[in-house]
Design a protein around this motif. Structure first.
Motif, mmCIF file in Angstrom:
data_model
loop_
_atom_site.group_PDB
_atom_site.id
_atom_site.type_symbol
_atom_site.label_atom_id
_atom_site.label_comp_id
_atom_site.label_asym_id
_atom_site.label_seq_id
_atom_site.Cartn_x
_atom_site.Cartn_y
_atom_site.Cartn_z
ATOM 1 N N LYS B 81 0.798 -1.235 0.009
ATOM 2 C CA LYS B 81 0.083 0.002 0.065
ATOM 3 C C LYS B 81 0.890 1.188 -0.025
ATOM 4 O O LYS B 81 0.615 2.355 -0.641
ATOM 5 C CB LYS B 81 -0.754 0.062 1.175
ATOM 6 C CG LYS B 81 -1.727 1.209 1.298
ATOM 7 C CD LYS B 81 -2.445 1.128 2.432
ATOM 8 C CE LYS B 81 -3.307 2.662 2.498
ATOM 9 N NZ LYS B 81 -3.822 2.846 3.878
ATOM 10 N N VAL B 83 3.957 1.544 -0.941
ATOM 11 C CA VAL B 83 4.405 1.488 -2.322
ATOM 12 C C VAL B 83 3.538 2.391 -3.235
ATOM 13 O O VAL B 83 3.796 3.313 -4.054
ATOM 14 C CB VAL B 83 4.943 0.276 -2.932
ATOM 15 C CG1 VAL B 83 5.326 0.621 -4.348
ATOM 16 C CG2 VAL B 83 6.108 -0.118 -2.196
ATOM 17 N N GLY B 84 2.504 1.870 -3.291
ATOM 18 C CA GLY B 84 1.277 2.470 -4.100
ATOM 19 C C GLY B 84 1.120 3.953 -3.911
ATOM 20 O O GLY B 84 0.890 4.531 -4.834
ATOM 21 N N LEU B 85 1.253 4.379 -2.679
ATOM 22 C CA LEU B 85 1.143 5.642 -2.260
ATOM 23 C C LEU B 85 2.365 6.579 -2.825
ATOM 24 O O LEU B 85 2.273 7.589 -3.274
ATOM 25 C CB LEU B 85 0.962 5.925 -0.771
ATOM 26 C CG LEU B 85 -0.316 5.430 -0.263
ATOM 27 C CD1 LEU B 85 -0.333 5.519 1.341
ATOM 28 C CD2 LEU B 85 -1.567 6.518 -0.791
ATOM 29 N N VAL B 87 4.110 5.991 -5.922
ATOM 30 C CA VAL B 87 4.021 5.934 -7.271
ATOM 31 C C VAL B 87 3.585 7.249 -7.730
ATOM 32 O O VAL B 87 2.543 8.197 -7.274
ATOM 33 C CB VAL B 87 3.170 4.623 -7.725
ATOM 34 C CG1 VAL B 87 2.996 4.801 -9.400
ATOM 35 C CG2 VAL B 87 3.732 3.380 -7.539
#
Lengths: 105, 218
Positions: B81, B83-85, B87
């Motif tokens: 999660k 990491v997703g933020l 990107v």
């Protein structure tokens, strides 16, 4: 225009990895409806991605909200548990309304 | 018999006017019918396309979810999660419209759909290959989903247009044209009737005059 996603945690995480910034995790279809309502009002959203599981519950309300509007486009995708059996297949429904007979394609 | 158009005077002027109207209605009816048929052909073409695209999008998304689950199981849900933020946002869609038989449908173009590892913007040192794979798969899935949005909205717009055109064709065919025809017929009959009446009057007057003349000479 921007892409936006309103879905469950995993779907949102996945699309965040793909670079979607307007991402909202929702817990219930009602939550999702609120969010979608908000997104429809915004001018710069081109597409709202949501899951079949969510949209199937609020299809009617969303259709009413989108009445007479071209953007954003609402698109439904399966979530991580796969496709669901829908109450009405929206595409078949459109065919039925447009042509007048039901055709299975 | 169909209803008459209300408050119409049975005169020759009116008859001429109505005749041009009938002609116009017939022409419009033919054109709309052609438009309807062309729209339906177009509709089925796009429908075919849409089925293929939907299947492709679903498959691509399915793969993406598997990659995501692998990433989550190796790094932990929260880390993924995070990491997703991290990107970077790179996805913008350009919207233009295209016209199919006069229906404006959107065409979406996605900018920068395939990114390199460095462009994604998360730290490579504390993530693993699975995350890269998931991100790549989701980028592909996103492109497919955008394409799907495009064709599905085209279908929606086309079906609306078909509905409207169909309604117009039916209204012309079942209401406007019979009504015009009936009114034309009514005026014709009234005019004919008036002519007969006049003819009869003249005959009457002639015979009575002849009788008078006969009496006068007698």
């Amino acid at each position: 225009m921007k892409i936006s996603i309103v879905a469950d945690f995993d779907t949102v995480t996945g699309f965040r990895l793909a670079g979607v910034r307007e991402a909202f995790v929702v817990d219930s279809p009602e939550d999702a409806l609120e969010k979608i309502k908000h997104l429809i009002k915004k001018e710069d959203i081109g597409i709202v991605i949501t899951t079949e599981r969510i949209l199937d519950k609020i299809r009617q309300q969303v259709a009413e909200l989108m009445e007479g509007k071209n953007f954003p486009l609402i698109v439904e995708v399966p979530d991580k548990d796969g496709k669901i059996e829908k109450k009405v297949d929206p595409i078949n429904e459109l065919i039925k309304r447009a042509i007048g007979v039901e055709i299975k394609v | 018999m169909a209803e008459l158009i209300e408050s119409v005077n049975p005169t020759r002027m009116e008859l001429l006017k109505l005749k041009t109207k009938v002609k116009l209605a017939k022409k419009g009816h033919r054109l709309l019918k052609e438009k309807r048929d062309a729209l339906i052909v177009e509709f089925f073409n796009i429908l075919e396309e849409a089925r293929g695209i939907r299947r492709r999008a679903e498959r691509s998304l399915g793969d993406a979810f598997i990659a995501l689950i692998l990433a989550q199981s190796t790094l932990g849900v929260l880390k993924v999660k995070e990491v997703g933020l991290a990107v970077k946002e790179t996805h913008e869609v350009n919207t233009v419209t295209r016209s199919i038989m006069g229906v404006r449908v959107p065409v979406l173009e996605i900018e920068n759909e395939k990114r390199t590892l460095m462009e994604r913007g998360y730290s490579l040192s504390d993530t693993n290959y699975m995350v890269d794979e998931a991100a790549k798969k989701f980028e592909e899935a996103l492109a497919a989903v955008v394409e799907l949005a495009e064709v599905e909205s085209s279908i929606k717009l086309l079906s609306q247009e078909i509905k409207v055109t169909k309604r117009r064709v039916n209204a012309l065919e079942n209401i406007v044209m019979p009504r015009l025809d009936a009114t034309v017929k009514y005026i014709r009959m009234r005019l004919d009737e008036m002519e007969r009446e006049n003819f009869f009057k003249l005959k009457r007057i002639k015979t009575s005059q002849e009788r008078k003349e006969a009496e006068a000479t007698a």
